[in-house]
Scaffold this motif. Structure first.
Motif, short mmCIF file in Angstrom:
data_model
loop_
_atom_site.label_atom_id
_atom_site.label_comp_id
_atom_site.label_asym_id
_atom_site.label_seq_id
_atom_site.Cartn_x
_atom_site.Cartn_y
_atom_site.Cartn_z
N SER A 21 113.47 32.79 9.54
CA SER A 21 114.73 32.03 9.41
C SER A 21 115.90 32.88 9.89
O SER A 21 115.84 34.12 9.89
N ASP A 23 118.60 33.81 8.58
CA ASP A 23 119.10 34.81 7.64
C ASP A 23 118.06 35.88 7.30
O ASP A 23 118.32 36.79 6.51
N LEU A 80 120.18 16.65 7.40
CA LEU A 80 120.84 17.65 6.57
C LEU A 80 121.43 17.02 5.31
O LEU A 80 121.53 17.67 4.27
N HIS A 99 116.63 25.64 1.26
CA HIS A 99 117.44 26.06 2.40
C HIS A 99 117.20 25.10 3.55
O HIS A 99 116.13 24.49 3.67
N SER A 100 118.18 24.94 4.43
CA SER A 100 118.02 24.08 5.61
C SER A 100 118.97 24.56 6.69
O SER A 100 120.03 25.13 6.40
N TRP A 101 118.59 24.32 7.95
CA TRP A 101 119.45 24.69 9.06
C TRP A 101 119.00 23.96 10.33
O TRP A 101 117.87 23.46 10.40
N ASP A 103 118.21 24.24 14.33
CA ASP A 103 117.87 25.15 15.43
C ASP A 103 118.20 24.42 16.72
O ASP A 103 117.41 23.63 17.24
N VAL A 109 115.32 20.51 13.08
CA VAL A 109 115.91 20.81 11.78
C VAL A 109 114.81 21.43 10.92
O VAL A 109 113.67 20.96 10.92
N ASN A 110 115.15 22.48 10.19
CA ASN A 110 114.20 23.16 9.33
C ASN A 110 114.62 23.02 7.87
O ASN A 110 115.81 23.13 7.55
#
Length: 474
Positions: A21, A23, A80, A99-101, A103, A109-110
């Motif tokens: 990820s 982070d 999201l 957690h989500s974000w 790419d 989307v993860n």
């Protein structure tokens, strides 16, 4: 292997690390837990907490094609929003998104969620045929606790697709949690929802009236209880979604309910299936005497298998992430909009405009509409809609077709096994798929050996209004 090697290091040696990820907290391993039409679930690891997690990766390009959306940012925002809702919910019986974000480079989307190694409650129940009613009551209490939490938010939240497929199990702790909030809605202002969404076997009659509240989840919970008792979907006597619709709207209960021998079990289920004005809340059901009585199950054994769920399309143009329709985990090559993808998310990304083809075919009983879109060199994304001409419902399937390993007859046959097509529908479905495949891939060989490529293609063109093949602008 050194006995002092960490769990993370052991997993890396076993499956390999695919991604980390942004982070640096989460690791995605090369171990697929499940696939959907545009969603793949990998096993992951939270390095901060030292726990295994589920890493959901949603392909935006494939998701946009499936939902017929032109706006990738809009779809990403919708996904999201689901993740944000899951993050905001803090209850022991609701799965949380950690957690989500987005790419942007890989157009996906993860999402990171808890990992449930025992799978869904449907899978777990069917793997364990002999279950005492005490265990089922324990599951029921936990599900109701989760629903009560959702329904007592301000404003209330309706799940709208509650079923054993969307309830997950930690077997070593006897713990169950509600997941898959892709169809969940916050009941703002009037406290009423209007979209016709969900899985037909579990949809309350008022959903079809396009005016309902969170009590539709209680109806669905009652059907979950019936499924846990009989080890099969409610209305398994029906061969298609139109038959289910007719029974539900007329107030006809599933035949299997009559086979429940224990009067207390049957009475508890029937309370959940009462008309909306009389239906108890989750809080009221938690106080029901049935859930505190220790009686054993008498004669209610699992005698039949499960089958895939059917699908209703949205009636309103509200974007829904990766689960506008219901999912199933039966391992078929096709599934209703969110299972059984055979291509990785990264492999489905293409550049430039992609044309969508559409074909229509009608019989005396049904109309079939097929839409197809080439995703990459070996993959086609199909949307097949089977509509009963005598009632306002339709069976809708989204699935990826692998040009190297799939064939139209195989897919259609699996739909028959799932009771989503009749044998009489198979030739129509096969012809639709083969003709469109020839348009998308000129070297495609139709299933029917007596057809040549030219014959099938010319049949498509000659059917006129009953089989219109051409690009569709969305």
């Amino acid at each position: 292997m050194s006995p002092s090697m960490s769990k993370s290091e052991k997993q890396e040696n076993k499956g390999g690390v695919l991604e980390i990820s942004p982070d640096g907290r989460f690791i995605k391993y090369d171990e697929v837990l499940g696939r959907g039409a545009f969603k793949t679930v990998f096993k992951g690891f939270d390095q901060e907490n030292g726990t295994e997690v589920a890493w959901y990766q949603i392909n935006l390009e494939a998701g946009r094609a499936a939902a017929s959306l032109d706006d990738l940012p809009k779809l990403a925002k919708s996904l999201l929003s689901e993740a944000a809702l899951m993050k905001s919910l803090k209850h022991n019986n609701i799965i949380r998104c950690q957690h989500s974000w987005v790419d942007e480079d890989n157009t996906n989307v993860n999402m990171i969620t808890e990992l449930f190694s025992s799978g869904t409650l449907r899978e777990f129940r069917n793997n364990h045929k002999s279950v005492n009613i005490k265990a089922i009551k324990n599951w029921a209490k936990q599900i109701l606790e989760g629903l009560n939490y959702l329904h007592t938010r301000n404003p209330p939240i309706a799940h709208r697709d509650l079923k054993c497929d969307n309830i997950f199990v930690n077997a070593n702790q006897g713990e169950v949690k509600i997941g898959d909030l892709g169809l969940a809605t916050v009941l703002k202002n009037s406290g009423v929802a209007t979209s016709v969404v969900g899985t037909p076997e579990f949809m309350a009659p008022e959903v079809y009236d396009e005016k309902y509240n969170e009590l539709v989840d209680i109806y669905a919970f009652g059907m979950c209880m019936l499924e846990l008792i009989i080890c099969d979907y409610p209305y398994s006597e029906c061969t298609n979604v139109a038959q289910i619709y007719k029974k539900v709207t007329k107030g006809v209960k599933p035949l299997a309910l009559g086979n429940v021998k224990d009067p207390q079990v049957k009475g508890f289920i029937e309370k959940c299936l009462l008309p909306a004005a009389q239906r108890p809340s989750a809080a009221q059901l938690l106080k029901d005497p049935f859930l505190s009585s220790p009686e054993s199950l008498k004669g209610d054994k699992c005698e039949s298998g499960v089958r895939p769920s059917a699908v209703l399309p949205e009636s309103n143009n509200i974007p829904q992430p990766d689960s506008q329709v219901s999912t199933s985990n039966d391992g078929s090559s096709y599934n209703k909009a969110s299972t059984s993808s055979k291509a990785s998310a990264a492999g489905m990304i293409t550049s430039g405009p992609i044309s969508i083809l559409e074909s229509l075919r009608s019989t005396q009983q049904i109309q079939l509409r097929l839409r197809g879109k080439r995703i990459d060199q070996k993959t086609v994304l199909f949307n097949l809609r089977v509509a009963d001409l005598h009632c306002p419902v339709a069976n809708c399937f989204e699935f990826l077709f692998d040009l190297k390993s799939d064939d139209a007859l195989k897919i259609a046959s699996e739909m028959v096994q799932g009771k989503d097509l009749t044998y009489g529908d198979v030739p129509v479905a096969v012809e639709l798929m083969d003709s469109m495949l020839l348009e998308l891939e000129p070297t495609w060989k139709p299933c029917n050996a007596y057809y040549s490529a030219n014959n099938v293609a010319s049949d498509c063109r000659e059917l006129g209004s009953n089989w219109q093949l051409g690009a569709v602008v969305h």
